[in-house]
Design a protein around this motif. Structure first.
Motif, PDB file in Angstrom:
ATOM      1  N   LEU A   1      17.598 -34.956  33.312  1.00 35.81           N
ATOM      2  CA  LEU A   1      18.719 -35.763  32.826  1.00 35.81           C
ATOM      3  C   LEU A   1      19.076 -35.402  31.387  1.00 35.81           C
ATOM      4  O   LEU A   1      20.261 -35.363  31.018  1.00 35.81           O
TER       5      LEU A   1
ATOM      6  N   ARG B   1      20.646 -41.218  41.637  1.00 33.43           N
ATOM      7  CA  ARG B   1      20.138 -42.444  41.031  1.00 33.43           C
ATOM      8  C   ARG B   1      19.652 -43.415  42.092  1.00 33.43           C
ATOM      9  O   ARG B   1      18.751 -44.219  41.850  1.00 33.43           O
TER      10      ARG B   1
ATOM     11  N   CYS C   1      23.777 -40.454  32.537  1.00 34.68           N
ATOM     12  CA  CYS C   1      22.523 -39.696  32.483  1.00 34.68           C
ATOM     13  C   CYS C   1      21.682 -40.098  31.278  1.00 34.68           C
ATOM     14  O   CYS C   1      20.452 -40.154  31.364  1.00 34.68           O
TER      15      CYS C   1
ATOM     16  N   ILE D   1      21.027 -32.261  31.494  1.00 32.38           N
ATOM     17  CA  ILE D   1      22.400 -32.536  31.952  1.00 32.38           C
ATOM     18  C   ILE D   1      23.247 -33.096  30.817  1.00 32.38           C
ATOM     19  O   ILE D   1      24.411 -32.713  30.642  1.00 32.38           O
TER      20      ILE D   1
ATOM     21  N   TRP E   1      20.122 -43.507  32.032  1.00 34.45           N
ATOM     22  CA  TRP E   1      19.098 -43.352  33.071  1.00 34.45           C
ATOM     23  C   TRP E   1      17.861 -42.658  32.507  1.00 34.45           C
ATOM     24  O   TRP E   1      16.726 -43.017  32.841  1.00 34.45           O
ATOM     25  N   SER E   2      18.049 -41.688  31.640  1.00 34.13           N
ATOM     26  CA  SER E   2      16.909 -40.944  31.090  1.00 34.13           C
ATOM     27  C   SER E   2      15.994 -41.833  30.263  1.00 34.13           C
ATOM     28  O   SER E   2      14.801 -41.544  30.118  1.00 34.13           O
TER      29      SER E   2
ATOM     30  N   ILE F   1      25.180 -37.563  40.926  1.00 32.00           N
ATOM     31  CA  ILE F   1      24.400 -38.449  40.072  1.00 32.00           C
ATOM     32  C   ILE F   1      24.297 -39.836  40.703  1.00 32.00           C
ATOM     33  O   ILE F   1      23.273 -40.527  40.559  1.00 32.00           O
TER      34      ILE F   1
ATOM     35  N   SER G   1      24.246 -27.676  32.761  1.00 30.08           N
ATOM     36  CA  SER G   1      24.314 -28.835  33.662  1.00 30.08           C
ATOM     37  C   SER G   1      23.713 -28.510  35.020  1.00 30.08           C
ATOM     38  O   SER G   1      22.967 -29.318  35.593  1.00 30.08           O
TER      39      SER G   1
END
Length: 395
Positions: free
Chosen positions: A180, A91, A165, A183, A168-169, A87, A229
């Motif tokens: 994401l 990223r 995640c 996950i 970030w999503s 991750i 995942s």
């Protein structure tokens, strides 16, 4: 859970890895690709070695009762680290910062792995337990600490992954956001696994018996979470690859009208190297673009800038946008040049090709617009008629 409940997910991970190995062989230095492959290897290893038949076989081969316990715990810990490293690389960010954070996670979880091995060596677990070791030895010195340590490390990874995640999503769109989100769902299952296991262990400490949570509820929760995942990690990469292929094939097909127009005039010949049918779409697009640009160079002496200006005015008058009007003008000039070239088989026209006659600065999208205009624009059809009439008058 039976052995096949573990081996089927392991096989799925192996198949996913097989699809990734060719790309890894050609791009070994890509940290993201390496992280994906490491995750798939470790996920498959966890499922394989956590299966009761494998646990029994490893214990028998080593001659050490419950040797599989620290092995599986170390694999789970390494898998947790691989998820965090993946991750971080996924990223992105400054390369040095990414490498530094990755090294910290690897070092931290490496220390945990060493501690797990040391604790198992210090403890005593003489009775083999294939399914309920966590609760059976929950109060045994050193083994108890080993169990809590691996669950704590897994919980930390699950919490960090879920938080990273999810945040970030909220900042991205498309396939990446979907991946994401998947996950996050998978790691919520992983957190459920940790809570279930820890609840059963704590119950043992307080003299209660909730072993069924650890023995029967936790394993399927972990399997579901790991599969979800893994899908979340692979889904954006796979879907992006499919999307890129679709876009490349679409561009290749949409360039066909322009390519055939130039080929009819003899400006595009048979390629010197024939590509096999399995050649990637990107390579085919490059070859078709190259053929088209070669055709433009050969038609250069027949390009009529006045005709292009006329076609551009007609397209603007029809309320077409700037890009569409330019494409129509270029297409009209190409169509007229093809007719003029056909009317001059002996090549008597003397001229020189115009540099940057066709402004295709945006790459294949401009060529696609020209190809579309060749087929659908009435202005281009009118330009063809004018060129045909001019050719007839010359004859």
């Amino acid at each position: 859970m039976k052995g096949q409940d573990y081996y089927i997910p392991a096989a799925a991970m192996a198949i996913s890895l097989a699809f990734k190995l060719p790309a890894l062989r050609h791009n070994w230095r890509d940290p993201l690709l390496r992280s994906v492959c490491a995750l798939l290897i470790l996920a498959g290893a966890v499922f394989t070695f956590a299966a009761p038949p494998t646990i029994a076989a490893v214990n028998r081969w080593t001659g050490i009762a419950n040797f599989s316990a620290p092995l599986v715990y170390c694999l789970i810990t390494a898998f947790s680290a691989s998820c965090l490293v993946l991750i971080v690389n996924w990223r992105g960010g400054p390369p040095e910062q990414t490498r530094r954070i990755s090294r910290r996670w690897i070092l931290g979880y490496g220390v945990v792995i060493v501690a797990l091995i040391v604790l198992f060596a210090l403890g005593e677990a003489p009775e083999e337990r294939l399914r309920d070791l966590d609760t059976f030895y929950a109060r045994t010195p050193f083994i108890r600490e080993m169990i809590v340590l691996y669950l704590a490390a897994h919980t930390v990874a699950a919490v960090v992954m879920t938080a990273m995640c999810w945040r970030w999503s909220l900042r991205v769109r498309g396939w990446l956001r979907l991946g994401l989100t998947v996950i996050v769902i998978g790691y919520l299952f992983n957190l459920g696994y940790d809570v279930t296991k820890l609840t059963a262990v704590f119950a043992r400490w307080t003299g209660h018996d909730l072993d069924h949570l650890s023995t029967y509820a936790a394993p399927p929760i972990a399997s579901i979470g790991a599969l979800i995942s893994a899908i979340g990690f692979v889904l954006p990469l796979l879907c992006q690859h499919l999307t890129d292929n679709w876009m490349a094939w679409s561009t290749y097909c949409r360039l066909r009208t322009l390519w055939q127009e130039l080929r009819a005039a003899g400006s595009v010949g048979t390629p010197g190297v024939r590509m096999p049918w399995w050649s990637p779409a990107e390579l085919r697009v490059i070859q078709r673009e190259s053929d088209i640009h070669d055709g433009f160079l050969q038609l250069g002496p027949y390009f009529d800038q006045e005709l292009r200006a006329w076609a551009y005015r007609q397209a603007v008058a029809a309320d077409l946008g700037e890009d569409a009007a330019r494409a129509v003008a270029d297409a009209a000039m190409v169509a007229a040049a093809v007719r003029a070239c056909a009317a001059d088989p002996e090549g008597k026209i003397i001229g020189s090709s115009q540099e940057s006659v066709l402004d295709t600065a945006e790459g294949p999208r401009d060529l696609v617009r020209i190809s579309h205009a060749l087929r659908h624009s009435p202005v281009v059809a009118a330009a063809r008629s004018r060129a045909a009439m001019a050719g007839s008058s010359l004859q």
